[in-house]
Design a protein around this motif. Structure first.
Motif: not given
Length: 262
Positions: A134-140, A148-149, A156-157
């Motif tokens: 459950r860690k924050p994710v920055v998807a680039v 998209i999830e 953040l995407f």
């Protein structure tokens, strides 16, 4: 969170992280990961996995973001195994984890569980931190628009833009979805539709990571314009088994600079 570590695993991991990388329990660190062909070619020699090539990108595009984070007292750990290219930097707080010989199965999972957040392309490894812990994710450089999830509020995407070679312009979000190109998952399929996926720029990556970092420090505020643009973007996605709940966000600066896509 349903996974935990044995006491001896915690002790071993913390010792290795401190002695090998100079990171103590008081330090903050962010993980980064990209995709490349070397891992697939050397690990699955009998399989042709080149259809994934549209997801590849250079780790050098992550360097401005990494330098920005180290100025804010973070360590930046480049994850992955058998990577294509190395980060060209003398910044001692940016660590080539596998190249330096630090990588292990235990540390892969332990670092995922204890990082501040992770930045990566659409690859399975960021889900270890994002889904399991459950860690924050920055998807680039997200590539498949329809996949998209959006169900996790701490993600953040920013995404690759779809360039139409025949029309010489970027497709709008509703066009990507209506045409079906947002669900293609093979390089040859994308190329056959006359589409070129355009990588996020180093500046775009740095801006969305800074947004995440400031959010976590409770120093980022969204205004009415931000909320309106988010709603306009997500209005293109019908609720379905893929998008049963929409809680994630697209990078604010990225959307503002690409209003024409809406």
């Amino acid at each position: 969170i349903h996974l935990s570590f044995l006491n001896n695993e915690i002790s071993q991991a913390e010792t290795e992280i401190k002695t090998k990388m100079g990171i103590t329990n008081k330090d903050k660190y962010v993980l980064i990961i990209n995709r490349g062909k070397r891992y697939f070619e050397e690990t699955f020699k009998d399989l042709d996995l080149s259809y994934h090539s549209y997801r590849y990108c250079s780790i050098q595009d992550f360097l401005p973001m990494g330098n920005m984070l180290t100025k804010k007292d973070y360590f930046v750990i480049r994850m992955g195994q058998k990577v294509d290219d190395l980060m060209k930097t003398n910044n001692s707080k940016i660590i080539e984890y596998d190249e330096k010989g630090y990588r292990s199965d235990l540390l892969d999972i332990f670092l995922s569980a204890n990082c501040k957040f992770i930045v990566g392309v659409d690859t399975g490894f960021y889900c270890v931190a994002g889904w399991n812990f459950r860690k924050p994710v920055v998807a680039v450089n997200f590539s498949q628009m329809e996949y998209i999830e959006p169900w996790l509020s701490n993600w953040l995407f920013i995404f690759r833009k779809y360039w139409s070679k025949s029309e010489k312009r970027f497709l709008k979000i509703h066009e990507i979805i209506k045409s079906g190109v947002g669900r293609l998952h093979r390089t040859e399929e994308i190329l056959s539709r006359g589409i070129e996926l355009v990588d996020n720029t180093p500046e775009e990556i740095k801006e969305v990571v800074e947004e995440m970092e400031l959010r976590l420090e409770k120093k980022w505020n969204y205004n009415e314009e931000d909320e309106e643009i988010q709603k306009k973007f997500w209005s293109n996605f019908k609720l379905s088994p893929l998008h049963g709940a929409i809680r994630s966000r697209i990078g604010s600066k990225f959307l503002k600079k690409n209003l024409d896509l809406l």
